[in-house]
Design an enzyme around this catalytic site. Structure first.
Site, PDB file in Angstrom:
ATOM      1  N   ASP A 130       0.754  -1.183  -0.033  1.00 18.79           N
ATOM      2  CA  ASP A 130      -0.181   0.011  -0.040  1.00 18.79           C
ATOM      3  C   ASP A 130       0.924   1.225   0.076  1.00 18.79           C
ATOM      4  O   ASP A 130       1.754   1.480   0.879  1.00 18.79           O
ATOM      5  CB  ASP A 130      -1.049  -0.101   1.216  1.00 18.79           C
ATOM      6  CG  ASP A 130      -1.772   1.056   1.267  1.00 18.79           C
ATOM      7  OD1 ASP A 130      -1.622   2.096   0.428  1.00 18.79           O
ATOM      8  OD2 ASP A 130      -2.725   1.167   2.165  1.00 18.79           O
ATOM      9  N   ASP A 181      -6.379   7.077  -9.386  1.00 21.11           N
ATOM     10  CA  ASP A 181      -8.142   6.819  -9.327  1.00 21.11           C
ATOM     11  C   ASP A 181      -8.345   8.387  -8.869  1.00 21.11           C
ATOM     12  O   ASP A 181      -7.888   8.944  -7.887  1.00 21.11           O
ATOM     13  CB  ASP A 181      -8.145   5.935  -8.072  1.00 21.11           C
ATOM     14  CG  ASP A 181      -9.472   5.580  -7.928  1.00 21.11           C
ATOM     15  OD1 ASP A 181     -10.568   6.708  -8.370  1.00 21.11           O
ATOM     16  OD2 ASP A 181     -10.146   4.460  -7.651  1.00 21.11           O
TER      17      ASP A 181
END
Length: 212
Positions: free
Chosen positions: A96, A118
């Site tokens: 992550d 995103d």
């Protein structure tokens, strides 16, 4: 980039430690040692299937590249490209990327790439955008003085938001491209998304922002 789960992805990643760093926190402050040279290090957060990172590594052998993605299936496809290209100046991280200070020391990274992140268009998700202030805080920490963030997107809303975010943070906008593929910019390496969108006539936006 969302893809279906790939059977054997975990095993593939674990079987290639020469490229996939499975415990990156242990490498914090030691990345040049891990690469075996003192070349500058550039990272891509959200490396997708690896077209950009492998293209950059092949074109720039005197720069070390690290591709980061949280999705193991996506990263396994990036590994396929790395293995096929056989470039020694790449490492991949299956992590992550929300707090890169877990993996990199202060000033350890020379440049950071954000490609087709995103957009998280809903206001309540603003803090998830990779150009939000909290992310810029961590980017600034791992980059040197005058460190650069290079950003590409097809999403005009995210592009405009990012220009404002960079500016409000006090970053200098070194270059802004409102239609990258119609410009005279040289050396552009396409991502998978970029290949797909540009082939349909979608405008690609780009900015280079520098921490002050």
């Amino acid at each position: 980039m969302r893809v279906r789960n790939r059977k054997g992805a975990t095993e593939l990643l674990e079987a290639n430690p020469q490229y996939v760093v499975l415990n990156p926190a242990d490498a914090k402050g030691k990345w040049q040692e891990l690469f075996g040279n003192d070349h500058p290090i550039h990272i891509e957060v959200g490396s997708g299937k690896g077209a950009f990172i492998t293209g950059m590594a092949k074109a720039n052998p005197n720069i070390n590249y690290i591709g980061i993605d949280i999705q193991k299936s996506v990263l396994s496809y990036a590994l396929d490209k790395v293995l096929a290209t056989d470039v020694p100046n790449i490492k991949l991280l299956w992590v992550d990327g929300s707090d890169l200070t877990n993996y990199f020391a202060d000033g350890e990274i020379e440049r950071l790439y954000l490609n087709f992140s995103d957009p998280w268009p809903k206001k309540r998700h603003e803090k998830r955008r990779l150009t939000y202030k909290s992310f810029l805080d961590t980017f600034k920490q791992i980059l040197p003085e005058k460190g650069e963030v290079h950003f590409k997107t097809d999403n005009r809303g995210l592009f405009e938001y990012s220009l404002v975010s960079f500016s409000q943070y006090g970053m200098k906008l070194k270059g802004v491209w409102l239609d990258l593929h119609a410009s005279d910019f040289e050396g552009n390496v396409l991502t998978e998304y970029e290949q797909k969108f540009s082939s349909k006539g979608q405008v690609i936006y780009r900015v280079e922002a520098v921490f002050q």
